[in-house]
Design a protein around this motif. Structure first.
Motif, mmCIF file in Angstrom:
data_model
loop_
_atom_site.group_PDB
_atom_site.id
_atom_site.type_symbol
_atom_site.label_atom_id
_atom_site.label_comp_id
_atom_site.label_asym_id
_atom_site.label_seq_id
_atom_site.Cartn_x
_atom_site.Cartn_y
_atom_site.Cartn_z
ATOM 1 N N ARG A 163 -2.045 7.100 8.730
ATOM 2 C CA ARG A 163 -2.282 5.827 9.409
ATOM 3 C C ARG A 163 -2.840 6.148 10.792
ATOM 4 N N MET A 183 -10.169 -1.573 13.373
ATOM 5 C CA MET A 183 -9.779 -0.784 12.196
ATOM 6 C C MET A 183 -11.003 -0.215 11.481
ATOM 7 N N ASN A 226 0.831 -1.211 0.000
ATOM 8 C CA ASN A 226 0.000 0.000 0.000
ATOM 9 C C ASN A 226 0.866 1.263 0.000
ATOM 10 N N ILE A 242 -11.299 -4.622 4.081
ATOM 11 C CA ILE A 242 -11.998 -4.999 5.320
ATOM 12 C C ILE A 242 -12.855 -3.834 5.801
ATOM 13 N N ASP A 243 -12.527 -2.615 5.357
ATOM 14 C CA ASP A 243 -13.218 -1.426 5.883
ATOM 15 C C ASP A 243 -14.650 -1.289 5.363
ATOM 16 N N ARG A 256 -10.448 2.705 9.135
ATOM 17 C CA ARG A 256 -10.103 4.046 8.613
ATOM 18 C C ARG A 256 -11.173 5.072 8.966
HETATM 19 O O1 F6P Z 1 -7.735 -0.162 4.697
HETATM 20 C C1 F6P Z 1 -7.453 -1.298 5.454
HETATM 21 C C2 F6P Z 1 -6.707 -0.934 6.715
HETATM 22 O O2 F6P Z 1 -6.474 -2.117 7.450
HETATM 23 C C3 F6P Z 1 -7.393 0.106 7.577
HETATM 24 O O3 F6P Z 1 -8.462 -0.413 8.326
HETATM 25 C C4 F6P Z 1 -6.231 0.618 8.381
HETATM 26 O O4 F6P Z 1 -6.460 1.944 8.819
HETATM 27 C C5 F6P Z 1 -5.077 0.566 7.412
HETATM 28 O O5 F6P Z 1 -5.435 -0.368 6.413
HETATM 29 C C6 F6P Z 1 -3.763 0.149 8.035
HETATM 30 O O6 F6P Z 1 -2.744 0.265 7.094
HETATM 31 P P1 F6P Z 1 -1.283 -0.320 7.307
HETATM 32 O O7 F6P Z 1 -1.329 -1.780 6.952
HETATM 33 O O8 F6P Z 1 -0.439 0.456 6.363
HETATM 34 O O9 F6P Z 1 -0.907 -0.123 8.740
#
Ligand code: F6P
Length: 354
Positions: free
Chosen positions: A251, A175, A67, A132-133, A177
């Motif tokens: 994040r 989680m 990501n 998952i969001d 977001r």
């Molecule tokens: O978008 C999916 C997600 O798991 C969110 O729920 C969370 O805020 C984010 O990705 C976490 O991202 P990373 O894996 O970069 O910590």
């Protein structure tokens, strides 16, 4: 290609695509590794039926993902310095090098935003939504969400027993977001007493009043389920870190610790915080998600056959359909504070801090 944060069900999509495209329609399928990084650096593997055998119940993605690998803002080292560069030309060159008829891109909001830009440059993109969001507009439900809810609900069930033994308040952060779907669904399924979501800013005084009332009525424990994006009235979300190259650089994380401290101070009830974190993204997909992901993968192959490019697979009601990718990005699908589940659970006594 799978890109963005992983979720249970990605392997199920890859399996469906390969089995249908290769076995049924005699197409060739190439998988790019580690999200857009694979397209940029031409890291590709041929996928045959044998490569996807036995992955139905395996979490994560056999292709890997990222990501932070954003072709429009890719971090590279130049003269000892890390800088962000537009390397989309390189990604387009590799797409052409492989003579691709289409690129099935499995991802969330950030990934599909990049995919949509690549589609504007002439790449034949078919989008498959995942997260998952469950926050993607244009589709009713994403695979991965159900599996995350099961994980979060199991955790809340476990926290219930220790909360009961110690007569404590347990604050559990999930989680999601900027959307409260995971908190709302796992909070209701797990019997949370207070559920805090980004869409309903909370008043800490009201949260504590609810917990005090429970304690005074003889209920010697409480569970607070808080979305990582929840914020107090007039306040900000709790940001854990900034990842500059990521399509969504913020994040979130840590609101549970802040809340637990405030609750304990105000109520004198012993309080503990648990942050579930990435366990919600891992593990085996639920049967529901396996079906949903299989439907998404098979629909994507049909879209390739029908040359429906620049479009994304979407679930409307119980029907698979497709919509332009740019209709699905930019605006997130969030919880409506007036939705029946919120209204009825309020009537059942669950506090939302408002
Ligand atoms: O978008 C999916 C997600 O798991 C969110 O729920 C969370 O805020 C984010 O990705 C976490 O991202 P990373 O894996 O970069 O910590």
């Amino acid at each position: 290609m799978t890109a963005g944060g992983d979720c249970p069900g990605l392997n199920v999509v890859i399996r469906a695509v390969v089995k249908i495209a290769v076995d049924a329609y005699k197409m060739k399928v190439v998988g790019f590794l580690d999200g857009f990084g694979g397209l940029i650096h031409d890291k590709a593997v041929m996928l045959k039926s044998r490569n996807v055998s036995g992955i139905l119940s395996v979490g994560g993605t056999i292709l890997g993902t990222s990501n932070i690998a954003n072709p429009y803002k890719y971090s590279v080292e130049e003269r000892g310095k890390i800088i962000c560069k537009d390397v989309s030309g390189q990604a387009i060159k590799n797409y052409k090098k492989h003579n691709l008829d289409a690129l099935i891109t499995v991802g969330g909001d950030g990934t599909l935003t990049i995919a949509s830009k690549l589609a504007e440059s002439g790449l034949n993109i078919v989008g498959v939504p995942k997260t998952i969001d469950n926050d993607l507009s244009g589709t009713d439900l994403t695979f991965g969400f159900d599996s995350a809810i099961v994980t979060a609900t199991e955790a809340i069930d476990k926290l219930h027993s220790t909360a009961q033994s110690h007569h404590r308040v347990m604050v559990v952060e999930v989680m999601g977001r900027y959307a409260g779907w995971i908190a709302l669904y796992s909070g209701v399924a797990g019997g949370g007493d207070v559920i805090l979501i980004p869409e309903i800013p909370y008043d800490i005084g009201k949260v504590c009043k609810k917990l005090d009332e429970r304690a005074m009525s003889g209920k010697r424990f409480s569970i607070v389920v808080v979305a990582e994006g929840a914020r107090p009235v007039g306040g900000e979300m709790t940001v854990r870190r900034i990842v500059e190259t990521s399509p969504d650089k913020i994040r979130l994380g840590g609101v549970a610790n802040r809340l637990a401290e405030q609750v304990e101070k105000a109520t004198h009830l012993e309080t503990r915080a648990t942050i579930l974190g990435h366990v919600q993204r891992g593990g085996i997909p639920t049967p529901f998600d396996r079906i949903l992901a299989t439907r998404h993968g098979s629909e994507a192959v049909t879209m390739v056959l029908e040359k429906k490019f620049g479009r994304m697979v979407a679930l409307r009601g119980n029907r698979m359909t497709d919509i332009p990718i740019n209709k699905a990005i930019g605006k997130l699908k969030t919880v409506s504070p007036d939705m029946p589940l919120v209204r009825y659970t309020k009537l059942m006594g669950i506090g939302f801090g408002d």
